[in-house]
Design an enzyme around this catalytic site. Structure first.
Site, PDB file in Angstrom:
ATOM      1  CE  LYS A   1      -1.821   2.754   2.817  1.00 29.34           C
ATOM      2  NZ  LYS A   1      -1.695   4.008   2.027  1.00 29.34           N
TER       3      LYS A   1
ATOM      4  CD  GLU B   1      13.967   4.177   7.270  1.00 28.67           C
ATOM      5  OE1 GLU B   1      13.989   5.043   8.180  1.00 28.67           O
ATOM      6  OE2 GLU B   1      14.048   4.431   6.073  1.00 28.67           O
TER       7      GLU B   1
ATOM      8  CB  CYS C   1      13.725   8.890   7.228  1.00 27.44           C
ATOM      9  SG  CYS C   1      14.580   7.808   6.107  1.00 27.44           S
TER      10      CYS C   1
ATOM     11  CD  GLU D   1      11.432  12.930  10.633  1.00 28.28           C
ATOM     12  OE1 GLU D   1      10.441  12.327  11.090  1.00 28.28           O
ATOM     13  OE2 GLU D   1      12.272  12.401   9.898  1.00 28.28           O
TER      14      GLU D   1
HETATM   15  P1  ADP Z   1       4.002  10.494   6.490  1.00 31.08           P
HETATM   16  O1  ADP Z   1       4.171  11.400   7.653  1.00 31.08           O
HETATM   17  O2  ADP Z   1       5.214  10.216   5.710  1.00 31.08           O
HETATM   18  O3  ADP Z   1       2.756  10.741   5.678  1.00 31.08           O
HETATM   19  P2  ADP Z   1       2.637   8.342   7.680  1.00 31.08           P
HETATM   20  O4  ADP Z   1       3.264   7.539   8.740  1.00 31.08           O
HETATM   21  O5  ADP Z   1       1.487   9.217   7.997  1.00 31.08           O
HETATM   22  O6  ADP Z   1       3.849   9.128   7.150  1.00 31.08           O
HETATM   23  O7  ADP Z   1       2.235   7.451   6.432  1.00 31.08           O
HETATM   24  C1  ADP Z   1       3.071   6.473   5.894  1.00 31.08           C
HETATM   25  C2  ADP Z   1       2.206   5.393   5.309  1.00 31.08           C
HETATM   26  O8  ADP Z   1       1.429   4.824   6.354  1.00 31.08           O
HETATM   27  C3  ADP Z   1       1.201   5.864   4.253  1.00 31.08           C
HETATM   28  O9  ADP Z   1       1.125   4.878   3.236  1.00 31.08           O
HETATM   29  C4  ADP Z   1      -0.083   5.934   5.041  1.00 31.08           C
HETATM   30  O10 ADP Z   1      -1.238   5.796   4.233  1.00 31.08           O
HETATM   31  C5  ADP Z   1       0.075   4.740   5.947  1.00 31.08           C
HETATM   32  N1  ADP Z   1      -0.807   4.724   7.125  1.00 31.08           N
HETATM   33  C6  ADP Z   1      -1.274   5.763   7.837  1.00 31.08           C
HETATM   34  N2  ADP Z   1      -2.077   5.327   8.825  1.00 31.08           N
HETATM   35  C7  ADP Z   1      -2.117   3.978   8.760  1.00 31.08           C
HETATM   36  C8  ADP Z   1      -2.760   2.941   9.515  1.00 31.08           C
HETATM   37  N3  ADP Z   1      -3.549   3.193  10.550  1.00 31.08           N
HETATM   38  N4  ADP Z   1      -2.555   1.674   9.122  1.00 31.08           N
HETATM   39  C9  ADP Z   1      -1.749   1.383   8.094  1.00 31.08           C
HETATM   40  N5  ADP Z   1      -1.129   2.305   7.344  1.00 31.08           N
HETATM   41  C10 ADP Z   1      -1.300   3.589   7.666  1.00 31.08           C
END
Ligand code: ADP
Length: 491
Positions: A177, A252, A286, A385
């Site tokens: 995803k 990560e 990162c 960050e």
């Molecule tokens: P960023 O700050 O880089 O957007 P996130 O941690 O918010 O980082 O998102 C990184 C990935 O995690 C994206 O693909 C996002 O859709 C996914 N994501 C966010 N919430 C969830 C969740 N509850 N379960 C699984 N994946 C998630």
């Protein structure tokens, strides 16, 4: 352009027909429509991956057979490198030369894990000497199952490759995803997997939101392992969900990576590496060099050179020739970075260069390359960050002080040390609590070398042979080989 989901080797519309517009961060205009899958689509994808793993024989293929597919994928990525790189620029905003670099690296990652898949055939089933010679023990490494891979928006295709390539090399099947704002090159990867004739169900791509498709993948009982790159907040949530049914997990996460510059360092080189470390990919990295510690005798000179060079950076649409800094990925990210700079001002820091939207742009999520000084050690800007082109610079006096300040962070992804004194470089690199230490450079990343963080920067290592081990279980097979009976109960 309108995308679909890729499930079980076929293109599919989301069950409920969901979609969103994809925005070009340089123009704020929609240029594509992305299919948005939900829980039902995630479930179909996991079930396809499960069947491909349990029934269709992918884990039983040899490493050499899997390597053929991986090399085909690498070749197809390279054949379409220019188109994929341009798609990445439209989606993410990064300058085209950087996108070309990423896509080339993604292809290289598939080739690298093809080699490791082949080597796995030879190195597997190794005999282990045990303390009783009536037994023979062998150690096998086996693919650990169905992988849910969740990736962020900063290196969309490259982060997909870092997970998909080793997982397939190991013999796992995958549901990937991508981040909902930058999913287009992952969809291209699906098209490439199909063209490479990867068996149905081995790689499935569900585009959609984190809270629905993502959440459905991470909580799915038929997923064996979660591989995540993204924020600490979501990483922690994923680890907590994984704990409920003991899914394997590798994370990560973020960083606030320091660079320690000693007075004997080459100032021009240090300035170049700081800029490479914090302005590459608009600082949305990162491992970005976001905290710079400079020994006091060269502090003023270095700052003056950094400020002068930072003011010269060409900002613009990543598609345009000569651009070194594109827009941030989204409006939300622009707001986050702006808020972090405002907070730094409120906390008493000096914004020496940049600090906001460049005056020459009225559209696009552009943010000036920014240099901040005079912040306190407990300020938010020094500790949290930002994930934008914002670097904090502070003076220090002694080596001991520099190491202590560099290590005083809940993160520990990367760190750098700049000095001509080799014993000092060795001492400081040993003392820095980070998974990656760069000496007289910053950010070079090699597919062969382990990547990952100490402390809250993550769990486990990607890339290299460590990346493959993320996707392998270890099994001992112990045989009784003596002609005498065991004879404990039955004499
Ligand atoms: P960023 O700050 O880089 O957007 P996130 O941690 O918010 O980082 O998102 C990184 C990935 O995690 C994206 O693909 C996002 O859709 C996914 N994501 C966010 N919430 C969830 C969740 N509850 N379960 C699984 N994946 C998630």
């Amino acid at each position: 352009m309108r995308t679909q989901l890729y499930i079980d080797g076929k293109w599919a519309e989301p069950v409920d027909g969901g979609s969103i517009e994809v925005i070009n961060p340089a123009t704020e205009e929609a240029f594509a429509t992305l299919a948005i899958g939900n829980e039902k689509d995630a479930d179909l994808a996991v079930k396809a991956a499960r069947r491909a793993f349990d029934k269709d024989g992918w884990p039983q293929t040899t490493g050499k057979q899997r390597a053929v597919y991986l090399r085909r994928i690498a070749t197809l990525i390279r054949e379409r490198l220019e188109d994929i790189a341009k798609l990445e620029v439209l989606d993410n905003g990064k300058p085209l030369p950087e996108a070309r670099w990423d896509i080339g690296d993604a292809a290289g990652c598939f080739d690298y894990y093809a080699d490791l898949a082949e080597q796995l055939d030879d190195s597997n089933n190794q005999e282990l000497a045990v303390s009783d010679d009536r037994f023979r023990c062998k150690v096998r490494r086996e693919p650990l199952g169905v992988v849910g891979a969740i990736i962020p928006w900063n290196y969309p295709l490259l982060m997909s490759a870092w997970k998909v390539a080793p997982a397939l090399a190991a013999g796992c099947t995958v549901v990937l995803k991508p981040a909902e704002i930058t999913s287009l090159t992952a969809v291209e990867l699906a098209a490439i997997a199909q063209q490479a004739e990867l068996p149905a169900g081995v790689l499935n791509i569900v585009t959609g939101s984190g809270s629905r498709a993502g959440q459905a993948i991470i909580t799915h009982p038929q997923v064996d392992k979660l591989a995540f790159t993204g924020s600490g907040r979501i990483g922690s949530h994923i680890m907590a969900e994984a704990a409920k049914d003991i899914k394997r997990v590798s994370l990560e996460l973020g960083g606030k990576s320091p660079m320690v510059i000693f007075e004997d360092a080459d100032i021009e080189a240090a300035v170049e590496w700081i800029m490479f470390g914090i302005f590459w990919n608009q600082g949305q990295v990162c491992s970005a060099t976001s905290r710079v510690l400079v020994q006091r005798p060269i502090y003023d000179k270095l700052l003056e050179r950094l400020a002068a060079e930072t003011r010269k950076i060409t900002i613009g649409n990543g598609m345009d020739e000569g651009v070194l800094l594109g827009p941030l990925v989204s409006r939300a990210q622009h707001e986050t970075v702006q808020a972090a700079v405002e907070r730094a001002r409120e906390e008493g820091a000096t914004v020496l260069v940049g600090g906001g939207r460049p005056a020459s742009f009225d559209k696009g999520y552009y943010f000036e390359p920014t240099v901040i000084t005079d912040m306190s050690l407990d300020s938010t800007v020094w500790n949290e960050e930002i994930f934008g082109p914002v670097v904090c610079v502070r003076p220090f006096d002694t080596e001991e002080e520099a190491v202590e300040v560099a290590n005083d962070s809940r993160f520990g992804l990367a760190a750098a040390v700049m000095t001509k004194d080799q014993p000092r470089a060795d001492r400081v690199s040993n003392a820095l609590r980070a998974g990656i230490v760069w000496v007289n450079c910053s950010q070079p990343t090699f597919t062969e070398a382990p990547w990952g963080g100490y402390k809250q920067s993550g769990l486990g290592r990607e890339l290299g042979k460590w990346g493959l081990e993320n996707y392998l279980e270890i099994k001992q097979v112990t045989s009784f080989v003596s002609s005498d009976p065991w004879g404990w109960y039955i004499k």
